[in-house]
Design an enzyme around this catalytic site. Structure first.
Site, short mmCIF file in Angstrom:
data_model
loop_
_atom_site.label_atom_id
_atom_site.label_comp_id
_atom_site.label_asym_id
_atom_site.label_seq_id
_atom_site.Cartn_x
_atom_site.Cartn_y
_atom_site.Cartn_z
N ASP A 86 10.69 3.48 -24.18
CA ASP A 86 11.65 2.49 -24.12
C ASP A 86 10.90 1.51 -23.49
O ASP A 86 10.14 1.90 -22.75
CB ASP A 86 12.54 3.21 -23.39
CG ASP A 86 13.31 4.57 -24.31
OD1 ASP A 86 12.98 5.23 -24.77
OD2 ASP A 86 14.56 5.03 -22.94
N HIS A 142 5.36 8.85 -22.81
CA HIS A 142 4.77 9.90 -24.26
C HIS A 142 3.94 9.44 -25.22
O HIS A 142 3.60 8.41 -24.78
CB HIS A 142 5.91 10.02 -24.89
CG HIS A 142 7.03 10.72 -23.79
ND1 HIS A 142 7.83 11.86 -23.67
CD2 HIS A 142 8.39 9.62 -22.89
CE1 HIS A 142 8.83 11.42 -23.05
NE2 HIS A 142 8.62 10.63 -22.44
N SER A 227 6.04 -2.29 -15.04
CA SER A 227 4.99 -1.83 -15.27
C SER A 227 4.76 -2.00 -17.93
O SER A 227 5.77 -3.11 -17.76
CB SER A 227 5.23 -0.37 -16.11
OG SER A 227 6.45 0.16 -16.31
#
Length: 261
Positions: A86, A142, A227
């Site tokens: 996301d 992911h 990040s």
């Protein structure tokens, strides 16, 4: 003002001592008192959280939260490439013949990013995608494709800002940050590397996947502080969706492209 303060708790600062203090507070039970306000300020959807808000014992625990089992749908087409996070797909482009790519008004060496010229060679004329995660985002990473992991390595021993300001004004922040790289071989025998870049002054990347085989949508790692994720693809490996025009908001499992045959 409140948003700026909360953002500093997650992205830390350029001062190592201040970062240590902020990190310590964020992980402490005392920080739980700001969880409700943090969720409100960053407009985080509580209905997606794995647990009720009051069950998160610190701001750190809230930040690294899991989502409910069906909160994200992974695009099922076998050739689709999905967003690994996301976040904001901030930039996409071609890796030049000089093995550099352009991010926020700066050029970055592919060799610096991956650690040596041999690793960088295979990605010449390929494609890069940069995804930025803000404090509002779910911070687990992911995999965008099914494949076989052929390499994992870490680089860097310092961290610098990876938020938009740091990318614009910092001195090669991405090439200097602590980073973990996972290289994956896909069904078409092409490779991609997923570069996880940690926050400033702390190595904040935590791998969660240890097997060799990885399925599209599997969790690979999570960030404990601010990040950025960079995807690097070999030439003629992917075709981006026409609707993907940076900058654009993306979510885990959303189709952003397709693997080429």
């Amino acid at each position: 003002m409140k948003k700026a303060i909360y953002q500093s708790l997650i992205e830390l600062s350029s001062n190592r001592i201040n970062s240590f203090l902020l990190k310590s507070f964020t992980k402490s039970k005392m920080s739980k008192v700001i969880n409700k306000s943090f969720v409100k300020v960053f407009n985080i959807d509580e209905t997606e959280m794995e647990k009720p808000l009051h069950q998160y014992s610190s701001l750190q625990e809230l930040f690294i939260r899991n989502l409910k089992e069906h909160a994200r749908t992974i695009d099922p087409h076998p050739n689709s490439m999905v967003s690994p996070v996301d976040g904001i797909l901030a930039d996409v482009g071609k890796i030049t013949e000089h093995c550099t790519f352009h991010v926020k008004s700066q050029d970055y060496s592919l060799t610096e990013m991956l650690g040596n010229p041999h690793r960088a060679e295979k990605y010449k004329e390929g494609t890069y995608i940069i995804l930025y995660l803000s404090p509002s985002h779910y911070h687990r990473i992911h995999t965008p494709f099914t494949g076989t992991i052929v390499g994992r390595w870490a680089l860097g021993n310092k961290s610098y800002p990876v938020n938009e300001l740091g990318l614009r004004l910092g001195k090669k922040p991405l090439s200097r940050n602590y980073r973990l790289i996972t290289e994956v071989k896909m069904s078409n025998n092409k490779h991609y590397s997923l570069v996880k870049v940690g926050a400033m002054n702390v190595n904040s990347i935590h791998p969660t996947h240890t097997k060799t085989e990885i399925i599209k949508g599997d969790e690979m790692a999570y960030f404990t502080f601010g990040s950025t994720v960079i995807l690097l693809f070999e030439k003629d490996t992917i075709q981006l969706e026409e609707k993907i025009k940076a900058p654009i908001d993306v979510k885990v499992g959303m189709k952003i492209g397709s693997i080429t045959k």
